[in-house]
Write a protein that holds these residues in place. Structure first.
Motif, PDB file in Angstrom:
ATOM      1  N   LEU A 286       2.739   0.493  -0.106  1.00 10.26           N
ATOM      2  CA  LEU A 286       2.158   1.039  -1.334  1.00 10.26           C
ATOM      3  C   LEU A 286       1.193   2.190  -1.063  1.00 10.26           C
ATOM      4  O   LEU A 286       0.968   3.032  -1.927  1.00 10.26           O
ATOM      5  CB  LEU A 286       1.432  -0.067  -2.109  1.00 10.26           C
ATOM      6  N   LYS A 287       0.638   2.245   0.140  1.00 12.00           N
ATOM      7  CA  LYS A 287      -0.341   3.284   0.454  1.00 12.00           C
ATOM      8  C   LYS A 287       0.315   4.638   0.689  1.00 12.00           C
ATOM      9  O   LYS A 287      -0.116   5.660   0.145  1.00 12.00           O
ATOM     10  CB  LYS A 287      -1.150   2.862   1.683  1.00 12.00           C
ATOM     11  N   LYS A 288       1.390   4.660   1.469  1.00 13.83           N
ATOM     12  CA  LYS A 288       2.023   5.944   1.823  1.00 13.83           C
ATOM     13  C   LYS A 288       3.268   6.243   0.991  1.00 13.83           C
ATOM     14  O   LYS A 288       3.523   7.399   0.653  1.00 13.83           O
ATOM     15  CB  LYS A 288       2.378   5.938   3.313  1.00 13.83           C
ATOM     16  N   ASP A 289       4.066   5.220   0.711  1.00 11.32           N
ATOM     17  CA  ASP A 289       5.333   5.432  -0.016  1.00 11.32           C
ATOM     18  C   ASP A 289       5.523   4.312  -1.044  1.00 11.32           C
ATOM     19  O   ASP A 289       6.329   3.402  -0.836  1.00 11.32           O
ATOM     20  CB  ASP A 289       6.505   5.458   0.966  1.00 11.32           C
ATOM     21  N   PRO A 290       4.762   4.322  -2.132  1.00 15.46           N
ATOM     22  CA  PRO A 290       4.790   3.208  -3.090  1.00 15.46           C
ATOM     23  C   PRO A 290       6.164   2.979  -3.723  1.00 15.46           C
ATOM     24  O   PRO A 290       6.531   1.843  -4.018  1.00 15.46           O
ATOM     25  CB  PRO A 290       3.755   3.614  -4.148  1.00 15.46           C
ATOM     26  N   ALA A 291       6.931   4.069  -3.903  1.00 17.06           N
ATOM     27  CA  ALA A 291       8.237   3.923  -4.556  1.00 17.06           C
ATOM     28  C   ALA A 291       9.180   3.030  -3.742  1.00 17.06           C
ATOM     29  O   ALA A 291      10.017   2.316  -4.299  1.00 17.06           O
ATOM     30  CB  ALA A 291       8.877   5.286  -4.780  1.00 17.06           C
ATOM     31  N   SER A 292       9.024   3.041  -2.415  1.00 16.59           N
ATOM     32  CA  SER A 292       9.911   2.241  -1.566  1.00 16.59           C
ATOM     33  C   SER A 292       9.629   0.744  -1.668  1.00 16.59           C
ATOM     34  O   SER A 292      10.458  -0.080  -1.297  1.00 16.59           O
ATOM     35  CB  SER A 292       9.776   2.684  -0.103  1.00 16.59           C
ATOM     36  N   ALA A 293       8.433   0.385  -2.174  1.00 20.38           N
ATOM     37  CA  ALA A 293       8.074  -1.030  -2.297  1.00 20.38           C
ATOM     38  C   ALA A 293       8.513  -1.630  -3.629  1.00 20.38           C
ATOM     39  O   ALA A 293       8.474  -2.847  -3.807  1.00 20.38           O
ATOM     40  CB  ALA A 293       6.565  -1.200  -2.132  1.00 20.38           C
ATOM     41  N   VAL A 294       8.948  -0.786  -4.541  1.00 26.24           N
ATOM     42  CA  VAL A 294       9.309  -1.257  -5.897  1.00 26.24           C
ATOM     43  C   VAL A 294      10.780  -1.653  -5.935  1.00 26.24           C
ATOM     44  O   VAL A 294      11.636  -0.952  -5.401  1.00 26.24           O
ATOM     45  CB  VAL A 294       9.024  -0.156  -6.939  1.00 26.24           C
ATOM     46  N   LYS A 295      11.029  -2.768  -6.597  1.00 26.16           N
ATOM     47  CA  LYS A 295      12.407  -3.258  -6.734  1.00 26.16           C
ATOM     48  C   LYS A 295      12.746  -3.499  -8.204  1.00 26.16           C
ATOM     49  O   LYS A 295      11.877  -3.904  -8.983  1.00 26.16           O
ATOM     50  CB  LYS A 295      12.588  -4.559  -5.938  1.00 26.16           C
TER      51      LYS A 295
END
Length: 463
Positions: A286-295
């Motif tokens: 979530l700190k560097k690439d928040p979009a990658s943590a969203v499902k």
């Protein structure tokens, strides 16, 4: 001379005291005496001709009734096997009667041949399907005594069923969780499915709630009713149906989504789809690439109209003479919407659960109405009547409604003069049309009718 004494003794010994027995004995004695005198006797037993004839007539009438009733059934339902069998049987029995066989044998034979050739038509098949669809579905009988208790721990999509010791017993998909609106800490009863078909476990019901310590599970944040925008291969979510921006840790985020993703093998992502998103609160990404943590947690079944682009097509003015330039080509893009103003009428939305409730409420608000949800699975007639009697309009979404509730809603809408229409689809375009029909006194059902929905043009605001 014929010795008739032994015959008379046997006849007298077998004679009873009733009228019929006495009459038969007398006839037999007369026959014996006639033989002794050398006369001829045709029969030694009296046959009541009137009674026999009456029995035959009664049987004929019954057979004719059976034949006519079954022919009528075949006309109403061509190809009905039971009617064909019974009609053919009646014809065969009728041919055993001498007079009928002689006079009507050929006609009955032709009729039997036609009956055997009767087959089901498409209309009959469709009617059977329709009647079957209207029959209330039988509730699946479950033995709740055999269910075991588990605690729910939500995952990004689906959940884990854990035992009292904290061990993971089963993992279930989102479809089971979403329909029951389960959350972490819910205590459920579930049955293990020992067959090869279907999920490993079936959740039966919620029986309680356990306040769990935060360290015992990963906390999840969600963004509900997000709107998918863009073209195929370039889809993303940045806002929800209310226009609220997607924020993660205080920052506005645009989450790209994969257009090849399918839910349950059928529902796929496209421009206009409505989705729920989820992510773990402590995910390091979530700190560097928040979009990658969203499902994507859930895709709602909608029939969203395609979003109109914000920028008009460019016009090459150099190739147009002053007389050929049309001012309408240079004006901002226009979005079509129905010409409808509800003037703050109370609109009941009869829907089974809150799956599409918020989306449909937004449509009512769009046309200046006051949305009021109605639980179309509510079994108590009085409770439903109290909800409907104070409304101005009620829209029934049949895709979510229970069959018995459908008739109750129609009955109360008629009783209290409430404007009524039916949206047969889950899509909000179908709901919007139903709202228009109800407000304007048009037919409740759209069906195959060619109905006119007046539209008005609304200019997009300049960016």
């Amino acid at each position: 001379m014929y010795d008739y004494r032994n015959n008379l003794k046997r006849i007298l010994n077998k004679t009873a005291g009733d009228d019929k027995s006495l009459q038969n004995s007398l006839s037999a004695i007369k026959a014996i005496l006639a033989m002794a005198e050398g006369g001829e006797v045709v029969s030694t037993q009296v046959v009541p001709k009137k009674e026999k004839s009456s029995d035959h007539n009664q049987e004929k009438i019954q057979l004719f009734n059976s034949l006519l009733n079954n022919i009528a059934e075949l006309i109403a339902s061509p190809g009905n096997e039971k009617a064909k069998k019974e009609a053919s049987g009646a014809i065969h029995k009728l041919t055993f009667f001498g007079g009928i066989s002689k006079k009507y044998g050929k006609s009955l034979g032709r009729l039997d041949n036609v009956i055997q050739k009767s087959v089901e038509t498409d209309q009959v098949v469709n009617q059977k399907i329709f009647e079957q669809a209207l029959k209330p579905k039988k509730q699946v009988k479950r033995d709740y005594r055999t269910g075991k208790r588990y605690t729910i721990i939500r995952t990004l999509s689906g959940a884990q069923l854990t035992t009292d010791n904290g061990d993971i017993a089963f993992e279930v998909n989102e479809s089971q969780i979403h329909s029951l609106n389960l959350k972490t800490g819910d205590i459920v009863e579930a049955l293990e499915n020992k067959t090869a078909l279907g999920p490993e476990v079936e959740i039966l019901r919620v029986v309680g709630y356990k306040n769990m310590r935060k360290r015992d599970y990963d906390q999840i944040e969600t963004f509900r009713y997000g709107v998918v925008q863009g073209s195929s291969g370039n889809l993303s979510v940045s806002r929800n149906v209310k226009g609220q921006k997607l924020k993660i840790r205080g920052k506005n985020i645009i989450v790209p989504v994969d257009s090849s993703y399918y839910q349950n093998g059928t529902i796929h992502l496209e421009d206009g789809s409505i989705v729920d998103l989820a992510w773990y609160s402590e995910d390091v990404r979530l700190k560097k690439d928040p979009a990658s943590a969203v499902k994507i947690r859930w895709i709602y079944e909608t029939e969203a109209p395609k979003r109109v682009g914000k920028t008009p097509k460019k016009i090459n003015k150099t190739n147009l003479s002053p007389t050929k330039i049309n001012k309408t080509n240079l004006s901002p893009t226009k979005i079509e919407t129905l010409d409808l103003d509800l003037h703050y009428q109370r609109v009941g939305i009869a829907i089974g659960d809150n799956q599409n409730e918020k989306i449909l409420e937004e449509i009512v608000n769009k046309y200046n109405g006051i949305p009021i949800p109605i639980n179309a699975f509510e079994g108590k007639k009085k409770a439903m009547e109290n909800q409907i009697k104070n409304l101005d309009i009620v829209i029934l979404v049949t895709a979510f409604a229970a069959h018995d509730s459908t008739w109750n809603i129609r009955e109360f809408a008629s009783k209290y003069k409430v404007k009524f229409a039916v949206s047969s689809s889950k899509g909000y375009q179908s709901f919007e049309r139903a709202l228009y029909r109800a407000a304007n006194g048009m037919p409740a059902y759209e069906g195959n009718q060619q109905l006119e929905y007046k539209k008005k043009k609304i200019k997009n605001k300049a960016n």
